[in-house]
Design an enzyme around this catalytic site. Sequence first.
Site, PDB file in Angstrom:
ATOM      1  N   HIS A  17       0.863  -1.180   0.000  1.00  0.00           N
ATOM      2  CA  HIS A  17       0.000   0.000   0.000  1.00  0.00           C
ATOM      3  C   HIS A  17       0.894   1.222   0.000  1.00  0.00           C
ATOM      4  O   HIS A  17       1.697   1.410   0.914  1.00  0.00           O
ATOM      5  CB  HIS A  17      -0.928   0.021   1.209  1.00  0.00           C
ATOM      6  CG  HIS A  17      -1.897   1.160   1.171  1.00  0.00           C
ATOM      7  ND1 HIS A  17      -2.011   2.083   2.174  1.00  0.00           N
ATOM      8  CD2 HIS A  17      -2.789   1.530   0.211  1.00  0.00           C
ATOM      9  CE1 HIS A  17      -2.935   2.975   1.855  1.00  0.00           C
ATOM     10  NE2 HIS A  17      -3.418   2.666   0.672  1.00  0.00           N
ATOM     11  N   ASP A  19       1.140   5.436  -0.395  1.00  0.00           N
ATOM     12  CA  ASP A  19       0.597   6.793  -0.441  1.00  0.00           C
ATOM     13  C   ASP A  19       1.752   7.703  -0.843  1.00  0.00           C
ATOM     14  O   ASP A  19       2.842   7.597  -0.266  1.00  0.00           O
ATOM     15  CB  ASP A  19       0.075   7.238   0.926  1.00  0.00           C
ATOM     16  CG  ASP A  19      -0.985   6.298   1.478  1.00  0.00           C
ATOM     17  OD1 ASP A  19      -1.869   5.905   0.712  1.00  0.00           O
ATOM     18  OD2 ASP A  19      -0.909   5.962   2.675  1.00  0.00           O
ATOM     19  N   LEU A  48      16.249   7.262   0.752  1.00  0.00           N
ATOM     20  CA  LEU A  48      16.096   7.514  -0.674  1.00  0.00           C
ATOM     21  C   LEU A  48      15.847   6.203  -1.408  1.00  0.00           C
ATOM     22  O   LEU A  48      16.444   5.174  -1.085  1.00  0.00           O
ATOM     23  CB  LEU A  48      17.344   8.184  -1.236  1.00  0.00           C
ATOM     24  CG  LEU A  48      17.600   9.642  -0.815  1.00  0.00           C
ATOM     25  CD1 LEU A  48      18.955  10.102  -1.340  1.00  0.00           C
ATOM     26  CD2 LEU A  48      16.492  10.561  -1.326  1.00  0.00           C
ATOM     27  N   LYS A  66       5.698   2.983   6.760  1.00  0.00           N
ATOM     28  CA  LYS A  66       4.499   3.215   7.570  1.00  0.00           C
ATOM     29  C   LYS A  66       4.531   2.419   8.867  1.00  0.00           C
ATOM     30  O   LYS A  66       4.086   2.896   9.910  1.00  0.00           O
ATOM     31  CB  LYS A  66       3.247   2.812   6.781  1.00  0.00           C
ATOM     32  CG  LYS A  66       2.939   3.637   5.569  1.00  0.00           C
ATOM     33  CD  LYS A  66       1.636   3.141   4.951  1.00  0.00           C
ATOM     34  CE  LYS A  66       1.356   3.859   3.649  1.00  0.00           C
ATOM     35  NZ  LYS A  66       0.095   3.423   3.037  1.00  0.00           N
ATOM     36  N   THR A  68       6.331   0.473  11.951  1.00  0.00           N
ATOM     37  CA  THR A  68       7.552   0.608  12.742  1.00  0.00           C
ATOM     38  C   THR A  68       8.502  -0.558  12.478  1.00  0.00           C
ATOM     39  O   THR A  68       8.131  -1.726  12.630  1.00  0.00           O
ATOM     40  CB  THR A  68       7.220   0.664  14.240  1.00  0.00           C
ATOM     41  OG1 THR A  68       6.313   1.745  14.479  1.00  0.00           O
ATOM     42  CG2 THR A  68       8.481   0.868  15.068  1.00  0.00           C
ATOM     43  N   GLN A  83      12.711  -0.693  -1.558  1.00  0.00           N
ATOM     44  CA  GLN A  83      13.504   0.465  -1.985  1.00  0.00           C
ATOM     45  C   GLN A  83      13.742   0.428  -3.489  1.00  0.00           C
ATOM     46  O   GLN A  83      13.587   1.433  -4.189  1.00  0.00           O
ATOM     47  CB  GLN A  83      14.830   0.469  -1.230  1.00  0.00           C
ATOM     48  CG  GLN A  83      15.705   1.682  -1.506  1.00  0.00           C
ATOM     49  CD  GLN A  83      17.048   1.588  -0.784  1.00  0.00           C
ATOM     50  OE1 GLN A  83      17.569   0.489  -0.596  1.00  0.00           O
ATOM     51  NE2 GLN A  83      17.595   2.723  -0.385  1.00  0.00           N
TER      52      GLN A  83
END
Length: 392
Positions: A17, A19, A48, A66, A68, A83
């Site tokens: 997911h 955003d 990055l 998102k 932890t 990544q």
Amino acid sequence: MFQIGEALMGQGSELAHVDLMIGDKGGPVGQAFANGLTQLSAGHTPLLSVIRPNLPPKPSTLIIPKVTVKNMDQAARIFGPAQSAVAKAVADSVEEGVIPKDQVEDLVIVASVFIHPEAQDYNKIYRYNYGATKLAIKRALEGFPDIDTVLEESNKSTHAIMGFKVTRLWDPPYLQIAFDNPNLEFVLSAISEIPKSDHVIIEAGTPLIKRYGTDVISKIRQVRPDAFIVADLKTLDTGNLEARMVADAAGDAIVVSALAPISTIDKLIEEAHKTGIYAVMDTLNQQDPISVLKQLKVMPDVIELHRGIDIEGTEHAWGNIGEIKKIAPKALVAVAGGVRLDKVPVALSQGADILVVGRAITNAKDVREMAEQFINSLNKPEIDQFRVMTDF
């Protein structure tokens, strides 16, 4: 530029997911990018995106976890497949012309990425996050969804993780089955027999509510979680309090009597709308419902033209539905009392949006069969019955 995109892809623990925000370096997205890169947070350290070490994409993209991150195993899922997936999605978006190539040095992207702590399959983590990022970018730059899509889909949609549908009344006509029998065991058994349909409403009738209180709503919801449940309190006083009681019990609508003081009706409607439930005004024994409607500050969501059980044998007309709709054009009009199968075409032709049926179904020898006949008489297909659904 300041555009926002979102996308969900995949399944299981590897589900992705994303955003994201995309915008100018000198604007709010650029400021968020700089803040994220310099103001680190334990467990949510931004990084990055890179296609591989030493090869970041353009526009520069910041990934924010998102969930932890608590250990190095979890960190490896971010600093690795996720990544790289986000970075490759950005690069491919430029190559395919979704992101204009001549703007890549002027834009930055901030992507918030969900990686489940139990995700294990790096291949799926990569592929799902690649697809979700690419779709989120496309949606952001196309302004998807537009407001018309939001309004059309909002009443159809069910959140996958929530697991149940919150039904709203936007696609009439509907069949409202009224359970006035105060025998809870009978009611729950009968409700379990009612066919599942997008066009069925369950009413907790006044005798049932009087015996068990609004707690009966939870009992009904255990049997039919997705049902639109009307609590027929026939409120005459303390409208705001009773509306709050129904909302707190997870009901969908409360019924107020049109015989109540105007201030009571106003307060009930206001509280119902405040708590996100429907307000139904029942006109039983009210000789001039038009006059009542004209005095209200806000219209109810449903106006029920009703004759009672004790007078169903008398000659009756449901009243001028057209006139009511002129005064309250956004309200649905329900008809109750004496609604039988042979009366359905008449009620629908007069403009009724909801047919309230009680004993004709609940006292039938075969509740399911009789309910099916009424549902079929609506001549209304199920919502999205023929739609092949992915996300849209």
